[in-house]
Design an enzyme around this catalytic site. Structure first.
Site, mmCIF file in Angstrom:
data_model
loop_
_atom_site.group_PDB
_atom_site.id
_atom_site.type_symbol
_atom_site.label_atom_id
_atom_site.label_comp_id
_atom_site.label_asym_id
_atom_site.label_seq_id
_atom_site.Cartn_x
_atom_site.Cartn_y
_atom_site.Cartn_z
ATOM 1 N N THR A 54 -62.004 38.373 -33.383
ATOM 2 C CA THR A 54 -61.183 37.610 -32.424
ATOM 3 C C THR A 54 -60.555 38.552 -31.403
ATOM 4 O O THR A 54 -60.281 39.724 -31.693
ATOM 5 C CB THR A 54 -60.000 36.867 -33.095
ATOM 6 O OG1 THR A 54 -58.983 37.816 -33.441
ATOM 7 C CG2 THR A 54 -60.415 36.090 -34.326
ATOM 8 N N VAL A 55 -60.364 38.003 -30.225
ATOM 9 C CA VAL A 55 -59.598 38.707 -29.196
ATOM 10 C C VAL A 55 -58.594 37.695 -28.641
ATOM 11 O O VAL A 55 -58.987 36.579 -28.247
ATOM 12 C CB VAL A 55 -60.523 39.241 -28.085
ATOM 13 C CG1 VAL A 55 -59.708 39.844 -26.948
ATOM 14 C CG2 VAL A 55 -61.479 40.286 -28.660
ATOM 15 N N GLY B 206 -63.803 43.932 -22.934
ATOM 16 C CA GLY B 206 -64.654 44.796 -23.744
ATOM 17 C C GLY B 206 -64.113 45.108 -25.137
ATOM 18 O O GLY B 206 -64.678 45.946 -25.842
ATOM 19 N N LEU B 207 -63.034 44.414 -25.550
ATOM 20 C CA LEU B 207 -62.464 44.747 -26.868
ATOM 21 C C LEU B 207 -63.401 44.378 -28.013
ATOM 22 O O LEU B 207 -63.600 45.161 -28.950
ATOM 23 C CB LEU B 207 -61.122 44.039 -27.059
ATOM 24 C CG LEU B 207 -59.934 44.691 -26.373
ATOM 25 C CD1 LEU B 207 -58.662 43.889 -26.627
ATOM 26 C CD2 LEU B 207 -59.750 46.121 -26.881
ATOM 27 N N TYR C 283 -73.540 37.387 -29.543
ATOM 28 C CA TYR C 283 -73.913 38.565 -30.338
ATOM 29 C C TYR C 283 -75.292 39.165 -30.069
ATOM 30 O O TYR C 283 -75.596 40.241 -30.573
ATOM 31 C CB TYR C 283 -73.779 38.236 -31.829
ATOM 32 C CG TYR C 283 -72.350 37.960 -32.232
ATOM 33 C CD1 TYR C 283 -71.434 38.993 -32.325
ATOM 34 C CD2 TYR C 283 -71.906 36.665 -32.499
ATOM 35 C CE1 TYR C 283 -70.106 38.748 -32.678
ATOM 36 C CE2 TYR C 283 -70.593 36.418 -32.856
ATOM 37 C CZ TYR C 283 -69.701 37.459 -32.942
ATOM 38 O OH TYR C 283 -68.399 37.226 -33.280
ATOM 39 N N PHE D 251 -69.125 32.289 -43.950
ATOM 40 C CA PHE D 251 -68.137 33.349 -44.219
ATOM 41 C C PHE D 251 -67.483 33.753 -42.915
ATOM 42 O O PHE D 251 -67.942 33.352 -41.844
ATOM 43 C CB PHE D 251 -68.775 34.565 -44.927
ATOM 44 C CG PHE D 251 -69.929 35.185 -44.191
ATOM 45 C CD1 PHE D 251 -69.723 36.220 -43.274
ATOM 46 C CD2 PHE D 251 -71.239 34.749 -44.391
ATOM 47 C CE1 PHE D 251 -70.793 36.807 -42.590
ATOM 48 C CE2 PHE D 251 -72.303 35.328 -43.713
ATOM 49 C CZ PHE D 251 -72.079 36.355 -42.814
HETATM 50 C C1 LIG Z 1 -65.689 35.796 -28.523
HETATM 51 C C2 LIG Z 1 -64.582 36.858 -28.287
HETATM 52 C C3 LIG Z 1 -64.342 37.604 -29.590
HETATM 53 C C4 LIG Z 1 -65.074 37.806 -27.184
HETATM 54 O O1 LIG Z 1 -64.162 38.882 -27.068
HETATM 55 P P1 LIG Z 1 -64.049 39.721 -25.711
HETATM 56 O O2 LIG Z 1 -63.240 40.922 -26.006
HETATM 57 O O3 LIG Z 1 -63.601 38.826 -24.614
HETATM 58 O O4 LIG Z 1 -65.553 40.115 -25.457
HETATM 59 P P2 LIG Z 1 -66.071 41.340 -24.570
HETATM 60 O O5 LIG Z 1 -65.095 41.558 -23.447
HETATM 61 O O6 LIG Z 1 -66.369 42.510 -25.429
HETATM 62 O O7 LIG Z 1 -67.414 40.695 -24.028
HETATM 63 C C5 LIG Z 1 -68.583 41.400 -23.914
HETATM 64 C C6 LIG Z 1 -69.584 40.574 -23.183
HETATM 65 O O8 LIG Z 1 -69.890 39.404 -23.947
HETATM 66 C C7 LIG Z 1 -69.667 38.246 -23.142
HETATM 67 N N1 LIG Z 1 -69.076 37.211 -23.999
HETATM 68 C C8 LIG Z 1 -68.052 37.352 -24.834
HETATM 69 N N2 LIG Z 1 -67.769 36.181 -25.414
HETATM 70 C C9 LIG Z 1 -68.652 35.287 -24.943
HETATM 71 C C10 LIG Z 1 -68.846 33.906 -25.172
HETATM 72 N N3 LIG Z 1 -68.070 33.216 -26.005
HETATM 73 N N4 LIG Z 1 -69.861 33.302 -24.506
HETATM 74 C C11 LIG Z 1 -70.646 34.004 -23.653
HETATM 75 N N5 LIG Z 1 -70.488 35.326 -23.397
HETATM 76 C C12 LIG Z 1 -69.491 35.951 -24.038
HETATM 77 C C13 LIG Z 1 -68.679 38.681 -22.101
HETATM 78 O O9 LIG Z 1 -68.752 37.852 -20.965
HETATM 79 C C14 LIG Z 1 -69.086 40.086 -21.826
HETATM 80 O O10 LIG Z 1 -70.180 40.078 -20.941
HETATM 81 P P3 LIG Z 1 -70.273 41.107 -19.685
HETATM 82 O O11 LIG Z 1 -70.211 42.475 -20.313
HETATM 83 O O12 LIG Z 1 -71.586 40.778 -19.072
HETATM 84 O O13 LIG Z 1 -69.097 40.784 -18.864
HETATM 85 C C15 LIG Z 1 -63.255 36.201 -27.829
HETATM 86 O O14 LIG Z 1 -63.473 35.482 -26.641
HETATM 87 C C16 LIG Z 1 -62.641 35.269 -28.846
HETATM 88 O O15 LIG Z 1 -61.822 35.687 -29.650
HETATM 89 N N6 LIG Z 1 -63.027 33.962 -28.837
HETATM 90 C C17 LIG Z 1 -62.467 32.983 -29.762
HETATM 91 C C18 LIG Z 1 -62.798 33.289 -31.223
HETATM 92 C C19 LIG Z 1 -64.297 33.462 -31.460
HETATM 93 O O16 LIG Z 1 -65.100 32.668 -30.999
HETATM 94 N N7 LIG Z 1 -64.655 34.500 -32.198
HETATM 95 C C20 LIG Z 1 -66.008 34.758 -32.606
HETATM 96 C C21 LIG Z 1 -66.153 34.331 -34.023
HETATM 97 S S1 LIG Z 1 -67.808 34.461 -34.606
#
Ligand SMILES: CC(C)(COP(=O)(O)OP(=O)(O)OC[C@H]1O[C@@H](n2cnc3c(N)ncnc32)[C@H](O)[C@@H]1OP(=O)(O)O)[C@@H](O)C(=O)NCCC(=O)NCCS
Length: 425
Positions: free
Chosen positions: A88-89, A97-98, A128, A425
């Site tokens: 999560t972020v 990029g976190l 992913y 999970f």
């Molecule tokens: C999904 C999540 C963890 C992404 O974290 P983040 O720190 O914003 O991701 P990053 O900045 O490292 O993103 C890296 C790349 O992935 C892309 N990306 C990240 N989340 C994405 C999503 N949900 N859909 C499409 N692309 C996504 C970003 O746009 C970025 O692309 P770029 O480098 O071309 O700009 C965050 O948005 C979050 O916590 N979401 C809600 C909880 C969740 O869904 N967690 C995943 C559980 S499996």
């Protein structure tokens, strides 16, 4: 918006560190508040050494953890796998990029520990792939309309085993399932056809049987059924709940199958027949079943089992290609040279696979000419046999250097029974 650049670190043993991390994970999953009770319960699952947080302005703003998992490959052997979860972020720090930074660290650590691949269940499909994960198993959510299934008494009896050979289904208390379930699931995971199955921890069994409750989780208790063969040996288990709904003085209930695991075909059929014949039920819902589950075809009218959803479930990210490909069985003997690209520099290289069919395989780095070039996430989708190399070729997602190489890969890699993971999970 936060002002300082977040700093990533692994958690320490301090209990407050873990609690702060859990609060951040909840916020990341859009849950505003977490009770003390929930913090206490969830803390038990967190191994600080495998847990990262990103910290900014004194607060945890991003979370990611892994745990050790065993993954069954085609043939029934299992490999150590790094299960990634709680990614999560917090909304204030998204798209900087976190997540990418945490995943890179988690994957590097998994590789150093000797874990053969990483696994996860993706909240959203696009997240992913760029980190080398590919969807490796799919699941089907069925909804059976019993009024259309043709399962009258006669319909049930035609396909049900009866007589002296038949075993029986019995309902057991949660405590008994905690004894019967784990060894049965171990046997299931070791079957040659159980590719995609993952191990279940003591904590999993406790949560499944109501012995560990997450506060706020309002799911009702489950019924637990065990199928025993004529010698009394447990060969299958099923857990379900019932909504006990009535309409206009008629039963209108839905039975929800939470899980069904069987080690023999006889047990599988007997448990389905049991679940499909519980009184007061007009609908049976069974989520996350194998795409090739026997369910529809055991109904006189298979169309009564509507597919509500067909979706990707377990995603895999190869970390050690030779270990991964030499631990599984193949449908036939054959050779294949794969050139694997991995931008993260963890699993890339050229590998010669020398499959000896059901007796396993050798897989080693090689300088031979490649038959196929593919990305590591494509290998993640192919390695359990779910995806087809031919389909990826048509999509331009792998390159063939020898005519017919993709077909040959499918001949080797695909499985008679589709890989399947029924656990979240
Ligand atoms: C999904 C999540 C963890 C992404 O974290 P983040 O720190 O914003 O991701 P990053 O900045 O490292 O993103 C890296 C790349 O992935 C892309 N990306 C990240 N989340 C994405 C999503 N949900 N859909 C499409 N692309 C996504 C970003 O746009 C970025 O692309 P770029 O480098 O071309 O700009 C965050 O948005 C979050 O916590 N979401 C809600 C909880 C969740 O869904 N967690 C995943 C559980 S499996």
């Amino acid at each position: 918006m936060g002002t300082s650049d977040p700093v990533l670190r692994t958690l320490g043993d301090d209990a407050e560190d873990v609690r702060e991390w859990l609060r951040a994970a909840a916020a990341g999953f859009l849950q505003p508040a977490v009770s003390e009770d929930e913090l206490r319960t969830r803390a038990g699952a967190v191994d600080p050494e495998r847990t990262q947080g990103a910290y900014a302005d004194g607060r945890c703003v991003a979370t990611c953890r892994t745990f050790a998992q065993r993954l069954t490959l085609p043939g029934g052997r299992d490999v150590p796998c790094s299960a990634v979860t709680h990614v999560t972020v917090t909304a204030t720090h998204r798209r900087r990029g976190l997540m990418s930074a945490m995943l890179r660290r988690a994957l590097r650590a998994a590789k150093e520990r000797g874990e053969v691949c990483a696994s996860l269940i993706a909240a959203e499909y696009p997240i992913y792939g760029r980190h080398g994960f590919g969807p490796a198993t799919r699941a089907t959510d069925f909804r059976v309309d019993l009024t259309r299934a043709g399962l009258d008494r006669a319909g049930l009896d035609r396909t049900r085993a009866t007589g002296p050979e038949a075993g029986h289904v019995e309902l057991v208390a949660p405590e008994e399932l905690r004894t019967v379930g784990p060894p049965l699931h171990q046997r299931f995971r070791a079957l040659p056809t159980s590719a995609g199955a993952i191990d279940r921890s003591t904590r999993w069994w406790l949560a499944h049987t109501g012995g560990l409750r997450y506060p706020g989780d309002e799911r009702p208790d489950l019924f637990h059924a065990v199928y025993r063969d004529r010698d009394g040996t447990a060969q299958g288990i099923a857990s379900y709940r019932h909504d006990r709904r009535w309409a206009n003085s008629l039963p209108a209930g839905t039975l929800h199958v939470d899980e069904l695991t069987a080690v023999t075909a006889e047990a599988e059929l007997a448990l389905w027949h049991y679940l499909l014949s519980v009184d007061w039920t007009v609908t049976v819902c069974a989520d996350r079943r194998a795409p090739d589950d026997v369910l529809p075809l055991l109904l006189p009218d298979p169309r009564a089992a509507r597919i509500n959803r067909h979706h990707d479930l377990l995603w895999l990210r190869p970390l050690d290609v030779p270990a991964l490909l030499s631990a599984r069985d193949y449908r036939t003997a054959g050779n294949l040279v794969l050139e694997v690209h991995d931008e993260a520099g963890l699993a890339g290289g050229r590998y010669a696979l020398d499959a000896v069919g059901a007796q396993g395989a050798r897989c080693e780095p090689t300088t031979l000419t490649a038959d196929l070039t593919l990305g590591v996430s494509e290998l993640g989708s192919l390695c359990l046999g779910e995806e087809s190399a031919g389909r990826l070729l048509r999509l331009g997602r792998l390159d063939e250097h020898r005519p017919g190489a993709a077909d040959h890969a499918d001949l080797l890699l695909r499985t008679d029974r589709r890989p399947w993971c029924q656990d979240m999970f």
